[in-house]
Design a protein around this motif. Structure first.
Motif, short mmCIF file in Angstrom:
data_model
loop_
_atom_site.label_atom_id
_atom_site.label_comp_id
_atom_site.label_asym_id
_atom_site.label_seq_id
_atom_site.Cartn_x
_atom_site.Cartn_y
_atom_site.Cartn_z
N GLU A 33 0.84 -1.19 0.00
CA GLU A 33 0.00 0.00 0.00
C GLU A 33 0.88 1.25 0.00
N GLN A 34 1.95 1.23 0.78
CA GLN A 34 2.86 2.37 0.85
C GLN A 34 3.59 2.59 -0.47
N ASP A 37 1.32 1.62 -6.85
CA ASP A 37 1.26 0.65 -7.94
C ASP A 37 2.65 0.10 -8.27
N VAL A 38 2.82 -1.19 -8.05
CA VAL A 38 4.10 -1.83 -8.36
C VAL A 38 4.18 -2.07 -9.87
N VAL A 39 5.30 -1.69 -10.47
CA VAL A 39 5.43 -1.82 -11.92
C VAL A 39 6.51 -2.82 -12.34
N VAL A 62 5.42 3.14 -8.93
CA VAL A 62 5.38 4.46 -9.55
C VAL A 62 5.98 5.51 -8.63
N LYS A 63 6.14 5.18 -7.34
CA LYS A 63 6.68 6.17 -6.40
C LYS A 63 8.16 6.00 -6.14
N ASP A 85 4.81 -10.44 -15.90
CA ASP A 85 3.73 -9.91 -16.72
C ASP A 85 2.71 -9.13 -15.91
N PRO A 87 2.91 -7.44 -12.49
CA PRO A 87 3.46 -6.96 -11.21
C PRO A 87 2.37 -6.46 -10.28
N GLU A 88 1.19 -6.14 -10.88
CA GLU A 88 0.09 -5.61 -10.04
C GLU A 88 -0.41 -6.64 -9.02
N ASN A 91 0.12 -5.71 -5.52
CA ASN A 91 -0.86 -4.84 -4.91
C ASN A 91 -2.19 -5.55 -4.66
N LYS B 383 -5.44 11.74 3.21
CA LYS B 383 -5.45 10.35 2.79
C LYS B 383 -6.59 9.58 3.46
N TRP B 390 -0.53 12.54 -4.21
CA TRP B 390 -0.54 12.40 -5.67
C TRP B 390 -1.74 13.13 -6.29
N TYR B 407 6.00 12.59 -2.40
CA TYR B 407 6.58 11.31 -1.96
C TYR B 407 8.09 11.37 -1.79
N GLN B 413 5.43 10.38 5.30
CA GLN B 413 4.29 9.78 4.60
C GLN B 413 3.59 10.85 3.76
N GLU B 464 -0.41 6.02 -14.93
CA GLU B 464 1.05 5.95 -14.87
C GLU B 464 1.55 4.54 -14.60
N ALA B 465 0.73 3.77 -13.86
CA ALA B 465 1.14 2.38 -13.59
C ALA B 465 1.15 1.58 -14.89
N ALA B 468 4.05 2.35 -17.07
CA ALA B 468 5.32 1.75 -16.64
C ALA B 468 5.29 0.23 -16.81
N ARG B 469 4.09 -0.37 -16.64
CA ARG B 469 4.02 -1.83 -16.73
C ARG B 469 4.05 -2.29 -18.17
N LYS B 470 3.37 -1.56 -19.05
CA LYS B 470 3.29 -1.96 -20.45
C LYS B 470 3.67 -0.79 -21.35
#
Lengths: 128, 476
Positions: A33-34, A37-39, A62-63, A85, A87-88, A91, B383, B390, B407, B413, B464-465, B468-470
């Protein structure tokens, strides 16, 4: 999914649970969560021997980009190829489908160096 | 959506009409080297001009909007700097010209080296490094060369606070060091007990930013430097936050041995977009022989020359760094003078504290001390409504402001790092504060709307995710 009581946590937010003799390792829901989004997840190759708290890999969100540390000593026997393929999964299902590596553990007594689920939650849960 | 140039293309349309060929045509390239499928855009000049001007108008830039990007010092770049950099004597020189014909350029480099040494309270400067992290790398390579020259190659560790810019541990690692992270105390300072424990005979250096990335003056700085020096280590200074200290404190007097400056932050040279920067490295005299070179020096018998320091770590870049960036920084220093530079720091700190004061009720302030040139707020409270730092950053775009850094630092935090710089008026600061306060209200009253921001831009919230992922890295 396994029962929460079966998980042990490192202070660096990785969990380990013993599943049929193998040590399965991932990161906590709090850490996922911290991170946001894991990429990308990079894991140590199968066959490598790691000591407890050695660097296990890298998780990129993304952070931020963060190192992962192995909560237990052992030889890496498997990595979660699904994360390449998707990584999400880290999360969506940090404690189950988002697992990262499996190790053949050297010494289960090392689990005593880790936090129980309850202790981890008290330390890093909501409000901390 | 703005069309790509290839989409604007029409067969045989051209930007310019070329005259009839009045020389014998060259041998055509052999067929094997020709490509049929190469689709170069065929467009008119006016379409190209409008395409790029439209794109530039969609940009947020320091010349169009307030740009409080913490840790980056996005101050106004005075236009007189550009006038100086356009002077033919600077713009049209070539690095291979005989030294006698570029004495003015060499004198400028020499004087800039001296000014930067004076400003930092250190003894010598090399202007070669082309950016901040590049300067850090140069500094750490100098640290390594210094220890090795003394037979102390066993120093393999570098200490860095957990609030450090990510470039600090990176530069140390690039220089072959292992990094030990030092925690912080309740006031946001380096944890002295941890530092004492981590210090040892294998430590080459500590890398320290002052003010820290929390925007706070490191009040233990002298004690920190003493601990490191007593253990035989050096103290590296990350000069990214030098805007807060100009004319008020000299890092050399605080105990730093070597540091870099960011000309594109503190000294108002153009910034961002990957363009040329400047990251000079300044050091004490005992490190000067290791500076990257060549450096400008006085020539015996008068005039200026270039010299490679005797134990130089070598070149960090071709020739003498980004020369025209040096000209701009020189113009900035000369046009402000010592009193003007002092006022820069004064107003940078005043402006940041004004914003901190205006925003500290609506947002959490993790450290309640007066800040220096930037203030780090937290969106932890927002939050709870499901609105993250963000989202607040994205919503600020709707209000016409470039968002602050979010961040970072990692130890806060939902961090929002706001650096207004000295060049903004009270009216601009107030307008920004009003926008932040309005967003804080929106986070309570209409969190979904904030989460969907920006709403007024040509393109809305990007995934953005997924990007970066695809990633799609090629057109077509």
């Amino acid at each position: 999914m396994s029962k929460l009581s079966e998980y042990r946590y490192a202070k660096t937010h990785e969990w380990v649970r013993i599943d049929d003799g193998a040590a399965v390792v991932g990161i906590s829901a709090h850490a996922a969560e911290q991170l946001g989004d894991v990429v990308f997840v990079e894991m140590t190759a199968v066959g490598a021997h790691l000591k407890q708290f050695d660097r296990l890999g890298v998780v990129e969100s993304v952070k931020a980009v963060s190192d992962l540390y192995s909560p237990i000593s052992g030889v890496v026997t498997d990595t979660n190829g699904g994360l390449l393929d998707r990584p999400e999964l880290v999360n969506l299902s940090p404690l189950d489908e988002g697992w990262m590596v499996k190790l053949a553990p050297d010494d289960l007594a090392e689990l005593e160096n880790l936090l129980t689920s309850q202790k981890y939650e008290e330390t890093f849960g909501e409000g901390h | 959506m703005e069309k790509l140039l290839n989409e604007l293309s029409s067969p045989r349309r051209a930007g310019v009409s070329l005259p009839e060929l009045d020389v014998p045509p060259a041998e055509p390239l052999p067929l094997g080297f020709l490509r049929e499928e190469l689709s170069l855009p065929e467009v008119s000049q006016v379409d190209v001009v409008r395409h790029f001007v439209r794109l530039s108008q969609q940009n947020f830039a320091v010349d169009t909007v307030f740009y409080p990007l913490g840790s980056c010092t996005m101050k106004h770049n005075p236009k007189v700097n550009e006038e100086a950099a356009k002077m033919p004597g600077f713009m049209q020189v070539h690095p291979y010209q005989p030294e006698a014909t570029v004495q003015g350029a060499l004198r400028l480099i020499f004087e800039l080296q001296e000014y930067l040494a004076e400003i930092t309270g250190l003894d010598a400067t090399s202007v070669q490094p082309a950016a901040g992290a590049h300067g850090e790398l140069a500094g750490m390579l100098m640290v390594r060369a210094y220890h090795r020259s003394r037979g102390e190659g066993h120093r393999v560790r570098v200490l860095a606070p957990d609030s450090a810019h990510g470039t600090n541990p990176s530069s140390a690692a690039m220089s072959g060091y292992q990094v030990t992270v030092i925690g912080h105390d309740q006031q946001g300072n380096v944890d002295l007990a941890q530092l004492r424990e981590a210090m040892g005979p294998d430590v080459a250096a500590l890398m320290l930013t002052n003010p820290s990335t929390l925007g706070l003056f490191e009040t233990h700085v002298e004690e920190i430097c003493r601990v490191v020096h007593e253990g035989g280590g050096l103290v590296y200074g990350d000069g990214a936050n030098m805007n807060a200290l100009l004319g008020w404190a000299k890092p050399g007097e605080l105990g730093f041995d070597v540091m870099h400056l960011n000309l594109h932050k503190t000294f108002s040279t153009p910034h961002g977009g990957g363009g040329p920067g400047g990251g000079p490295v300044c050091c004490r005299d005992f490190l000067a022989p290791f500076l990257p070179g060549p450096v400008a020096a006085l020539r015996d018998g008068g005039g200026d020359t270039l010299k490679k320091p005797p134990f130089s770590i070598g070149r960090m870049r071709s020739f003498y760094g980004n020369f025209l960036v040096l000209v701009r920084a020189y113009a900035y220093i000369r046009s402000l003078g010592p009193d003007g530079l002092r006022e820069v720091a004064e107003n940078a700190v005043l402006n940041a504290n004004y914003l901190q004061h205006r925003l500290k009720e609506a947002f959490d302030l993790p450290y309640t001390r007066h800040c220096m040139h930037e203030t780090v707020l937290s969106a932890s409270r927002q939050k709870e409504q499901g609105v993250r730092a963000w989202d607040i950053a994205k919503r600020l775009i709707d209000y016409g402001f470039y968002p602050p850094t979010v961040y970072f630092p990692l130890i806060v935090q939902e961090a929002m790092m706001v650096e207004p710089t000295e060049t903004e008026s009270k009216e601009t600061l107030d307008a920004f504060a009003e926008a932040m306060l309005a967003i804080a209200r929106e986070a309570v009253e209409d969190p979904d709307m904030v989460r969907g921001a920006p709403h007024t831009t040509r393109i809305g919230r990007l995934d953005e995710a997924a990007a970066a992922r695809k990633p799609k890295l090629c057109w077509g």
